[in-house]
Design a protein around this motif. Sequence first.
Motif, PDB file in Angstrom:
ATOM      1  N   PRO A 177       0.838  -1.204   0.000  1.00  0.00           N
ATOM      2  CA  PRO A 177       0.000   0.000   0.000  1.00  0.00           C
ATOM      3  C   PRO A 177       0.874   1.256   0.000  1.00  0.00           C
ATOM      4  O   PRO A 177       1.808   1.377   0.780  1.00  0.00           O
ATOM      5  CB  PRO A 177      -0.780  -0.126   1.316  1.00  0.00           C
ATOM      6  N   GLY A 178       0.581   2.162  -0.896  1.00  0.00           N
ATOM      7  CA  GLY A 178       1.388   3.366  -1.001  1.00  0.00           C
ATOM      8  C   GLY A 178       2.631   3.196  -1.847  1.00  0.00           C
ATOM      9  O   GLY A 178       3.364   4.165  -2.077  1.00  0.00           O
ATOM     10  N   GLY A 179       2.900   1.980  -2.318  1.00  0.00           N
ATOM     11  CA  GLY A 179       4.084   1.730  -3.137  1.00  0.00           C
ATOM     12  C   GLY A 179       3.863   2.107  -4.591  1.00  0.00           C
ATOM     13  O   GLY A 179       2.741   2.315  -5.046  1.00  0.00           O
ATOM     14  N   ALA A 180       4.970   2.187  -5.324  1.00  0.00           N
ATOM     15  CA  ALA A 180       4.889   2.519  -6.747  1.00  0.00           C
ATOM     16  C   ALA A 180       4.380   1.311  -7.534  1.00  0.00           C
ATOM     17  O   ALA A 180       4.758   0.175  -7.262  1.00  0.00           O
ATOM     18  CB  ALA A 180       6.257   2.934  -7.259  1.00  0.00           C
ATOM     19  N   PHE A 181       3.521   1.559  -8.484  1.00  0.00           N
ATOM     20  CA  PHE A 181       2.991   0.489  -9.326  1.00  0.00           C
ATOM     21  C   PHE A 181       3.120   0.886 -10.787  1.00  0.00           C
ATOM     22  O   PHE A 181       3.177   2.067 -11.132  1.00  0.00           O
ATOM     23  CB  PHE A 181       1.533   0.187  -8.973  1.00  0.00           C
ATOM     24  N   ARG A 182       3.169  -0.113 -11.649  1.00  0.00           N
ATOM     25  CA  ARG A 182       3.342   0.133 -13.073  1.00  0.00           C
ATOM     26  C   ARG A 182       2.018   0.505 -13.721  1.00  0.00           C
ATOM     27  O   ARG A 182       0.952   0.037 -13.309  1.00  0.00           O
ATOM     28  CB  ARG A 182       3.923  -1.106 -13.767  1.00  0.00           C
ATOM     29  N   ALA A 183       2.106   1.333 -14.739  1.00  0.00           N
ATOM     30  CA  ALA A 183       0.933   1.728 -15.509  1.00  0.00           C
ATOM     31  C   ALA A 183       1.217   1.467 -16.989  1.00  0.00           C
ATOM     32  O   ALA A 183       2.367   1.452 -17.422  1.00  0.00           O
ATOM     33  CB  ALA A 183       0.617   3.205 -15.284  1.00  0.00           C
ATOM     34  N   VAL A 184       0.171   1.253 -17.756  1.00  0.00           N
ATOM     35  CA  VAL A 184       0.319   1.017 -19.192  1.00  0.00           C
ATOM     36  C   VAL A 184       0.036   2.310 -19.951  1.00  0.00           C
ATOM     37  O   VAL A 184      -0.553   3.257 -19.415  1.00  0.00           O
ATOM     38  CB  VAL A 184      -0.625  -0.107 -19.672  1.00  0.00           C
ATOM     39  N   LEU A 192      -5.305   0.715 -24.575  1.00  0.00           N
ATOM     40  CA  LEU A 192      -4.200   0.537 -23.642  1.00  0.00           C
ATOM     41  C   LEU A 192      -3.165  -0.412 -24.237  1.00  0.00           C
ATOM     42  O   LEU A 192      -3.508  -1.440 -24.837  1.00  0.00           O
ATOM     43  CB  LEU A 192      -4.710  -0.017 -22.307  1.00  0.00           C
ATOM     44  N   ARG A 193      -1.899  -0.059 -24.024  1.00  0.00           N
ATOM     45  CA  ARG A 193      -0.795  -0.878 -24.502  1.00  0.00           C
ATOM     46  C   ARG A 193       0.236  -1.028 -23.389  1.00  0.00           C
ATOM     47  O   ARG A 193       0.570  -0.051 -22.714  1.00  0.00           O
ATOM     48  CB  ARG A 193      -0.119  -0.246 -25.726  1.00  0.00           C
ATOM     49  N   GLY A 194       0.726  -2.239 -23.215  1.00  0.00           N
ATOM     50  CA  GLY A 194       1.776  -2.456 -22.235  1.00  0.00           C
ATOM     51  C   GLY A 194       1.701  -3.863 -21.667  1.00  0.00           C
ATOM     52  O   GLY A 194       0.868  -4.688 -22.075  1.00  0.00           O
ATOM     53  N   GLU A 195       2.594  -4.122 -20.716  1.00  0.00           N
ATOM     54  CA  GLU A 195       2.673  -5.442 -20.090  1.00  0.00           C
ATOM     55  C   GLU A 195       2.801  -5.276 -18.585  1.00  0.00           C
ATOM     56  O   GLU A 195       3.568  -4.448 -18.101  1.00  0.00           O
ATOM     57  CB  GLU A 195       3.888  -6.205 -20.638  1.00  0.00           C
ATOM     58  N   LEU A 196       2.038  -6.068 -17.859  1.00  0.00           N
ATOM     59  CA  LEU A 196       2.051  -6.031 -16.397  1.00  0.00           C
ATOM     60  C   LEU A 196       2.280  -7.446 -15.891  1.00  0.00           C
ATOM     61  O   LEU A 196       1.671  -8.402 -16.387  1.00  0.00           O
ATOM     62  CB  LEU A 196       0.730  -5.478 -15.859  1.00  0.00           C
ATOM     63  N   THR A 197       3.138  -7.590 -14.889  1.00  0.00           N
ATOM     64  CA  THR A 197       3.504  -8.925 -14.404  1.00  0.00           C
ATOM     65  C   THR A 197       3.079  -9.119 -12.952  1.00  0.00           C
ATOM     66  O   THR A 197       2.830  -8.157 -12.224  1.00  0.00           O
ATOM     67  CB  THR A 197       5.023  -9.142 -14.514  1.00  0.00           C
ATOM     68  N   GLY A 198       3.035 -10.384 -12.563  1.00  0.00           N
ATOM     69  CA  GLY A 198       2.724 -10.730 -11.178  1.00  0.00           C
ATOM     70  C   GLY A 198       1.296 -10.431 -10.775  1.00  0.00           C
ATOM     71  O   GLY A 198       1.032 -10.117  -9.610  1.00  0.00           O
ATOM     72  N   ARG A 201      -2.862 -19.789  -5.691  1.00  0.00           N
ATOM     73  CA  ARG A 201      -3.102 -18.389  -6.084  1.00  0.00           C
ATOM     74  C   ARG A 201      -2.138 -18.072  -7.232  1.00  0.00           C
ATOM     75  O   ARG A 201      -1.106 -17.440  -7.039  1.00  0.00           O
ATOM     76  CB  ARG A 201      -2.889 -17.437  -4.904  1.00  0.00           C
ATOM     77  N   PRO A 202      -2.458 -18.541  -8.424  1.00  0.00           N
ATOM     78  CA  PRO A 202      -1.530 -18.402  -9.552  1.00  0.00           C
ATOM     79  C   PRO A 202      -1.363 -16.956 -10.006  1.00  0.00           C
ATOM     80  O   PRO A 202      -2.289 -16.142  -9.929  1.00  0.00           O
ATOM     81  CB  PRO A 202      -2.179 -19.262 -10.646  1.00  0.00           C
ATOM     82  N   LEU A 203      -0.178 -16.667 -10.499  1.00  0.00           N
ATOM     83  CA  LEU A 203       0.155 -15.347 -11.032  1.00  0.00           C
ATOM     84  C   LEU A 203       0.223 -15.425 -12.554  1.00  0.00           C
ATOM     85  O   LEU A 203       0.383 -16.498 -13.128  1.00  0.00           O
ATOM     86  CB  LEU A 203       1.491 -14.865 -10.479  1.00  0.00           C
ATOM     87  N   ALA A 204       0.124 -14.263 -13.185  1.00  0.00           N
ATOM     88  CA  ALA A 204       0.180 -14.232 -14.640  1.00  0.00           C
ATOM     89  C   ALA A 204       0.694 -12.886 -15.109  1.00  0.00           C
ATOM     90  O   ALA A 204       0.659 -11.883 -14.379  1.00  0.00           O
ATOM     91  CB  ALA A 204      -1.204 -14.505 -15.241  1.00  0.00           C
ATOM     92  N   THR A 205       1.192 -12.871 -16.317  1.00  0.00           N
ATOM     93  CA  THR A 205       1.541 -11.638 -17.023  1.00  0.00           C
ATOM     94  C   THR A 205       0.405 -11.305 -17.973  1.00  0.00           C
ATOM     95  O   THR A 205      -0.105 -12.185 -18.671  1.00  0.00           O
ATOM     96  CB  THR A 205       2.840 -11.820 -17.818  1.00  0.00           C
ATOM     97  N   ILE A 206      -0.009 -10.049 -17.983  1.00  0.00           N
ATOM     98  CA  ILE A 206      -1.050  -9.636 -18.932  1.00  0.00           C
ATOM     99  C   ILE A 206      -0.435  -8.663 -19.939  1.00  0.00           C
ATOM    100  O   ILE A 206       0.312  -7.766 -19.571  1.00  0.00           O
ATOM    101  CB  ILE A 206      -2.276  -9.025 -18.232  1.00  0.00           C
ATOM    102  N   THR A 207      -0.749  -8.893 -21.183  1.00  0.00           N
ATOM    103  CA  THR A 207      -0.242  -8.055 -22.268  1.00  0.00           C
ATOM    104  C   THR A 207      -1.417  -7.385 -22.964  1.00  0.00           C
ATOM    105  O   THR A 207      -2.365  -8.054 -23.388  1.00  0.00           O
ATOM    106  CB  THR A 207       0.547  -8.907 -23.287  1.00  0.00           C
ATOM    107  N   LEU A 208      -1.330  -6.061 -23.072  1.00  0.00           N
ATOM    108  CA  LEU A 208      -2.395  -5.284 -23.700  1.00  0.00           C
ATOM    109  C   LEU A 208      -1.851  -4.692 -24.994  1.00  0.00           C
ATOM    110  O   LEU A 208      -0.822  -3.998 -24.991  1.00  0.00           O
ATOM    111  CB  LEU A 208      -2.887  -4.167 -22.781  1.00  0.00           C
ATOM    112  N   ASP A 209      -2.527  -4.957 -26.079  1.00  0.00           N
ATOM    113  CA  ASP A 209      -2.126  -4.456 -27.392  1.00  0.00           C
ATOM    114  C   ASP A 209      -3.333  -3.774 -28.023  1.00  0.00           C
ATOM    115  O   ASP A 209      -4.161  -4.408 -28.665  1.00  0.00           O
ATOM    116  CB  ASP A 209      -1.616  -5.602 -28.263  1.00  0.00           C
TER     117      ASP A 209
END
Length: 363
Positions: free
Chosen positions: A135-142, A149-155, A194-202
Motif C-alpha cells: 500500500p502506497g508503493g509505486a505500481f506500473r501503468a500502461v 491501452l498498450r503495455g505489459e504487467l507482471t505478477g 493463487r496463480p500469477l500471470a503476465t497480462i499483455t495489452l495491445d
Amino acid sequence: MSTTSTAPDLLYSEEEEALRAAVRDLLTDHCDPAGVIARIESDTPQDLSLWKSLTDGMGLAGLLVPEDLGGQGATHREAAVVLEELGRAAAPVPYLTSAVVAIEALLACEAGDLLGELASGRRVGALAVGLHVAPGGAFRAVRVDNGTLRGELTGIADAAVADVLLVPGDDGGLYAVESGAVTVTPQVSLDLTRPLATITLDAAPGRRLGDAEPAVRRALRAGAGLLASEQLGVADWALTETVRYLKERKQFNRPVGGFQALKHRLAQLWLDVAGLRAAARGAADALSTGQDADVAVAVAQAYAAPVAVRAAEEAVQLHGGIGMTWEHPAHLYLKRAKADSIAHGTPGAHREALAELVDLRAP
C-alpha cells in the motif's frame, strides 16, 4: 465529561461466529486437502465451482458492497472471518483478489455497475497491480492512446480467472478492460492455489472508471489488512494439526507431544498465533471503522508473515517424514505462507511504513 472509546474490538460477534461456522462447513464438504492437491496438479488450479458456492449460495463476494449497490452491506470484519477460513483450508478461490481488492478499487471509483456484477459473483475482477506491491508503493501503468491501452504487467494474481481487469493507465486513470481483450500468460508461482500471470495489452479497449492512485491505494490497504486474516487461518491450521499429530504419534512408547522440548516449541507458537489473531482482528476492525487503519494494517502485516511462515515450517518439520511428502497438505500451507509473506509488501516494508506513520524514524 464523557468520552467516546476508540479501542478496537478484537472479539468475534455471534454473527461472525455463525458466519465462520457456515463457511467452515462448506469448505469441509467441498475443499478437502486431497482435492486441492489434485486441482493444483491440473490445468485449472482455481476451483470455480467452490467459488460459485461461496458467492451464489452464500453471497460472500459482496460483503464489502453496500446493499443499494447489490451487495451485503457488511464490513471488513466479516470479510476477515471468511478469509480466515479460506486460509485454514488453503482454498484455491479468488476471494482476496476479487471480493476485496478489486471491489475496494471499484468502491473508490464509485463504479456501481461493475460493483453489482462482482458482488453477485457472476464475474470475477482483478486489479492489474503486481501482488508484491505494498500500500502506497509505486505500481506500473500502461500507455493510454486514444482510449486503448498498450503495455505489459507482471505478477497479477488470479488474472487467469478474471472476467474484468482494472488496469492503471499512464494518464492517471484506472480502466476496466475485458479479459478477452488481453493476453494472459501464466507465470511460475510458488503458491499454486493463487496463480500469477503476465497480462499483455495491445490496443485493448478500456473504460475509464476514475483516478488510479487513490483507488489502488485503498484497494492495497484493504488487501494487506485482510491478508493478515488469511495468514492467521494458515497459522492456526498449522498449529492445530501439528498438536493433533503429536498427540497421536508415538515414539519410545509415549506420545511425541509429551517431550518437553516440543511442548516449549508449541507453547511459543501458540503465543505467536494468539498475537497474530489480535493484530489481524485489529486491522479488520480499523478498516471497518476507518480509525487508524494505516497503522493497524502496517502492524498486522509486519507481524503476520513471520508467524505464518514459522507455523507452517514447524508443521512440516514436526510431522516428520510424512510432512515432506506431496500427499500431505503441509506443503500447501508452507507455500501459501511464503507467498503471502511478500504479497502486498514485505514485513520490512510495512515496518518502515509504520515508523513513518508514528514518527519513529531510524537515527
